[in-house]
Design a protein around this motif. Sequence first.
Motif, PDB file in Angstrom:
ATOM      1  N   VAL A  27      12.539  26.467 -38.684  1.00 31.81           N
ATOM      2  CA  VAL A  27      13.999  26.627 -38.692  1.00 31.81           C
ATOM      3  C   VAL A  27      14.396  27.902 -39.431  1.00 31.81           C
ATOM      4  CG1 VAL A  27      16.140  25.635 -39.604  1.00 31.81           C
ATOM      5  CG2 VAL A  27      14.526  24.182 -38.389  1.00 31.81           C
ATOM      6  N   ILE A  28      13.727  28.182 -40.536  1.00 33.56           N
ATOM      7  CA  ILE A  28      14.015  29.406 -41.291  1.00 33.56           C
ATOM      8  C   ILE A  28      13.685  30.642 -40.463  1.00 33.56           C
ATOM      9  CG2 ILE A  28      13.286  30.775 -43.295  1.00 33.56           C
ATOM     10  CD1 ILE A  28      13.048  28.095 -44.820  1.00 33.56           C
ATOM     11  N   VAL A  29      12.560  30.622 -39.764  1.00 32.86           N
ATOM     12  CA  VAL A  29      12.172  31.757 -38.925  1.00 32.86           C
ATOM     13  C   VAL A  29      13.173  31.954 -37.790  1.00 32.86           C
ATOM     14  CG1 VAL A  29      10.409  32.571 -37.299  1.00 32.86           C
ATOM     15  CG2 VAL A  29       9.735  31.664 -39.517  1.00 32.86           C
ATOM     16  N   VAL A  30      13.621  30.870 -37.176  1.00 34.77           N
ATOM     17  CA  VAL A  30      14.605  30.962 -36.097  1.00 34.77           C
ATOM     18  C   VAL A  30      15.913  31.551 -36.624  1.00 34.77           C
ATOM     19  CG1 VAL A  30      16.084  29.582 -34.581  1.00 34.77           C
ATOM     20  CG2 VAL A  30      13.636  29.179 -34.613  1.00 34.77           C
ATOM     21  N   CYS A  31      16.347  31.102 -37.787  1.00 34.04           N
ATOM     22  CA  CYS A  31      17.588  31.643 -38.365  1.00 34.04           C
ATOM     23  C   CYS A  31      17.472  33.138 -38.627  1.00 34.04           C
ATOM     24  CB  CYS A  31      17.939  30.897 -39.652  1.00 34.04           C
ATOM     25  SG  CYS A  31      18.516  29.217 -39.369  1.00 34.04           S
ATOM     26  N   PHE A  32      16.338  33.563 -39.201  1.00 32.01           N
ATOM     27  CA  PHE A  32      16.160  34.987 -39.456  1.00 32.01           C
ATOM     28  C   PHE A  32      16.049  35.784 -38.164  1.00 32.01           C
ATOM     29  CE2 PHE A  32      14.885  33.849 -43.848  1.00 32.01           C
ATOM     30  CZ  PHE A  32      15.767  34.688 -44.508  1.00 32.01           C
ATOM     31  N   ASN A  36      18.571  38.756 -37.209  1.00 28.73           N
ATOM     32  CA  ASN A  36      18.035  40.070 -36.858  1.00 28.73           C
ATOM     33  C   ASN A  36      18.556  40.525 -35.499  1.00 28.73           C
ATOM     34  OD1 ASN A  36      16.488  42.395 -37.058  1.00 28.73           O
ATOM     35  ND2 ASN A  36      14.685  41.429 -36.177  1.00 28.73           N
ATOM     36  N   LEU A  37      18.628  39.612 -34.543  1.00 26.47           N
ATOM     37  CA  LEU A  37      19.156  39.950 -33.220  1.00 26.47           C
ATOM     38  C   LEU A  37      20.615  40.397 -33.305  1.00 26.47           C
ATOM     39  CD1 LEU A  37      18.797  39.994 -30.112  1.00 26.47           C
ATOM     40  CD2 LEU A  37      19.654  37.649 -30.142  1.00 26.47           C
ATOM     41  N   VAL A  38      21.423  39.666 -34.053  1.00 29.99           N
ATOM     42  CA  VAL A  38      22.834  40.023 -34.223  1.00 29.99           C
ATOM     43  C   VAL A  38      22.946  41.389 -34.906  1.00 29.99           C
ATOM     44  CG1 VAL A  38      24.964  39.397 -35.426  1.00 29.99           C
ATOM     45  CG2 VAL A  38      23.662  37.645 -34.216  1.00 29.99           C
ATOM     46  N   ASN A  39      22.174  41.600 -35.944  1.00 30.05           N
ATOM     47  CA  ASN A  39      22.209  42.869 -36.673  1.00 30.05           C
ATOM     48  C   ASN A  39      21.797  44.030 -35.769  1.00 30.05           C
ATOM     49  OD1 ASN A  39      22.395  44.677 -38.813  1.00 30.05           O
ATOM     50  ND2 ASN A  39      20.274  44.337 -39.415  1.00 30.05           N
ATOM     51  N   THR A  40      20.732  43.851 -35.019  1.00 27.11           N
ATOM     52  CA  THR A  40      20.255  44.915 -34.131  1.00 27.11           C
ATOM     53  C   THR A  40      21.288  45.235 -33.056  1.00 27.11           C
ATOM     54  OG1 THR A  40      17.971  44.225 -34.476  1.00 27.11           O
ATOM     55  CG2 THR A  40      18.410  45.582 -32.548  1.00 27.11           C
ATOM     56  N   THR A  41      21.856  44.216 -32.456  1.00 19.78           N
ATOM     57  CA  THR A  41      22.814  44.431 -31.379  1.00 19.78           C
ATOM     58  C   THR A  41      24.082  45.112 -31.877  1.00 19.78           C
ATOM     59  OG1 THR A  41      21.959  42.465 -30.253  1.00 19.78           O
ATOM     60  CG2 THR A  41      24.082  43.292 -29.531  1.00 19.78           C
ATOM     61  N   PHE A  79      12.400  40.174 -25.009  1.00 17.31           N
ATOM     62  CA  PHE A  79      11.418  40.618 -25.992  1.00 17.31           C
ATOM     63  C   PHE A  79      11.295  39.607 -27.136  1.00 17.31           C
ATOM     64  CE2 PHE A  79      10.173  43.018 -29.801  1.00 17.31           C
ATOM     65  CZ  PHE A  79       8.925  43.465 -29.374  1.00 17.31           C
ATOM     66  N   ALA A  80      12.430  39.133 -27.623  1.00 19.70           N
ATOM     67  CA  ALA A  80      12.395  38.137 -28.707  1.00 19.70           C
ATOM     68  C   ALA A  80      11.708  36.854 -28.244  1.00 19.70           C
ATOM     69  CB  ALA A  80      13.818  37.832 -29.184  1.00 19.70           C
ATOM     70  N   THR A  81      11.962  36.456 -27.006  1.00 18.45           N
ATOM     71  CA  THR A  81      11.334  35.250 -26.475  1.00 18.45           C
ATOM     72  C   THR A  81       9.827  35.428 -26.340  1.00 18.45           C
ATOM     73  OG1 THR A  81      13.347  34.700 -25.294  1.00 18.45           O
ATOM     74  CG2 THR A  81      11.334  33.649 -24.529  1.00 18.45           C
ATOM     75  N   LEU A  82       9.402  36.573 -25.826  1.00 21.46           N
ATOM     76  CA  LEU A  82       7.967  36.814 -25.687  1.00 21.46           C
ATOM     77  C   LEU A  82       7.261  36.818 -27.036  1.00 21.46           C
ATOM     78  CD1 LEU A  82       7.849  39.519 -22.864  1.00 21.46           C
ATOM     79  CD2 LEU A  82       7.233  37.101 -22.722  1.00 21.46           C
ATOM     80  N   VAL A  83       7.861  37.480 -28.007  1.00 19.37           N
ATOM     81  CA  VAL A  83       7.257  37.504 -29.341  1.00 19.37           C
ATOM     82  C   VAL A  83       7.215  36.089 -29.919  1.00 19.37           C
ATOM     83  CG1 VAL A  83       7.610  38.297 -31.720  1.00 19.37           C
ATOM     84  CG2 VAL A  83       7.830  39.900 -29.831  1.00 19.37           C
ATOM     85  N   THR A  84       8.289  35.356 -29.728  1.00 20.20           N
ATOM     86  CA  THR A  84       8.343  33.984 -30.234  1.00 20.20           C
ATOM     87  C   THR A  84       7.287  33.111 -29.579  1.00 20.20           C
ATOM     88  OG1 THR A  84      10.697  34.170 -30.674  1.00 20.20           O
ATOM     89  CG2 THR A  84       9.816  31.955 -30.482  1.00 20.20           C
ATOM     90  N   LEU A  85       7.170  33.208 -28.273  1.00 21.59           N
ATOM     91  CA  LEU A  85       6.211  32.360 -27.578  1.00 21.59           C
ATOM     92  C   LEU A  85       4.766  32.733 -27.901  1.00 21.59           C
ATOM     93  CD1 LEU A  85       7.843  31.913 -24.073  1.00 21.59           C
ATOM     94  CD2 LEU A  85       7.691  30.253 -25.930  1.00 21.59           C
ATOM     95  N   VAL A  86       4.465  34.022 -27.929  1.00 23.34           N
ATOM     96  CA  VAL A  86       3.089  34.436 -28.195  1.00 23.34           C
ATOM     97  C   VAL A  86       2.711  34.170 -29.649  1.00 23.34           C
ATOM     98  CG1 VAL A  86       1.545  36.427 -28.307  1.00 23.34           C
ATOM     99  CG2 VAL A  86       3.030  36.117 -26.330  1.00 23.34           C
ATOM    100  N   LEU A  87       3.482  34.728 -30.572  1.00 22.31           N
ATOM    101  CA  LEU A  87       3.149  34.544 -31.986  1.00 22.31           C
ATOM    102  C   LEU A  87       3.400  33.118 -32.458  1.00 22.31           C
ATOM    103  CD1 LEU A  87       4.443  37.844 -33.610  1.00 22.31           C
ATOM    104  CD2 LEU A  87       2.092  37.211 -33.084  1.00 22.31           C
ATOM    105  N   GLY A  88       4.508  32.546 -32.035  1.00 24.94           N
ATOM    106  CA  GLY A  88       4.849  31.196 -32.476  1.00 24.94           C
ATOM    107  C   GLY A  88       3.856  30.158 -32.000  1.00 24.94           C
TER     108      GLY A  88
END
Length: 151
Positions: A27-32, A36-41, A79-88
Amino acid sequence: MITIKESITYYSGLQQLSFGVLLIVAVIVVCFSLINLVNTTITNFLSRRQEIGMLQAIGLSKKQLIKMLCYEGLMYSVFATLVTLVLGTGLGFLSVQVVVKTMNPYFYYSFPWLIVLIYLAILLIVQFTLISYTTGNLKKQSLVEQIRTME
């Protein structure tokens, strides 16, 4: 001598504790990641405001602008989904293997489809909210103000 029932109770307690800790970390990782997505956008939008104004000055329509921002947002989301799925998935599987070897030999890994789908839904909702925010922000400013905006 330990009975099977006591052993099951002991390992069930360990499993619930391990699952709780891993869930809190997730949950903490998802929140961050969402922060990060909001900040980047938003940072990307603010730094490109003058560029967007220039594109509108030479003929970019609102429909094309929204389409461009949607594609960019979808690229961030993919990109966020791919990183999440692969690393997660990899880290989740490794975490379960550590738990199996150290605490509970009956612990097993199952892919959390429901959680991943909820994450994707939240990610898309956040992305489309950001797109509506950025286009709404552009509508408030005149084209001249957008072009004059200094980075």
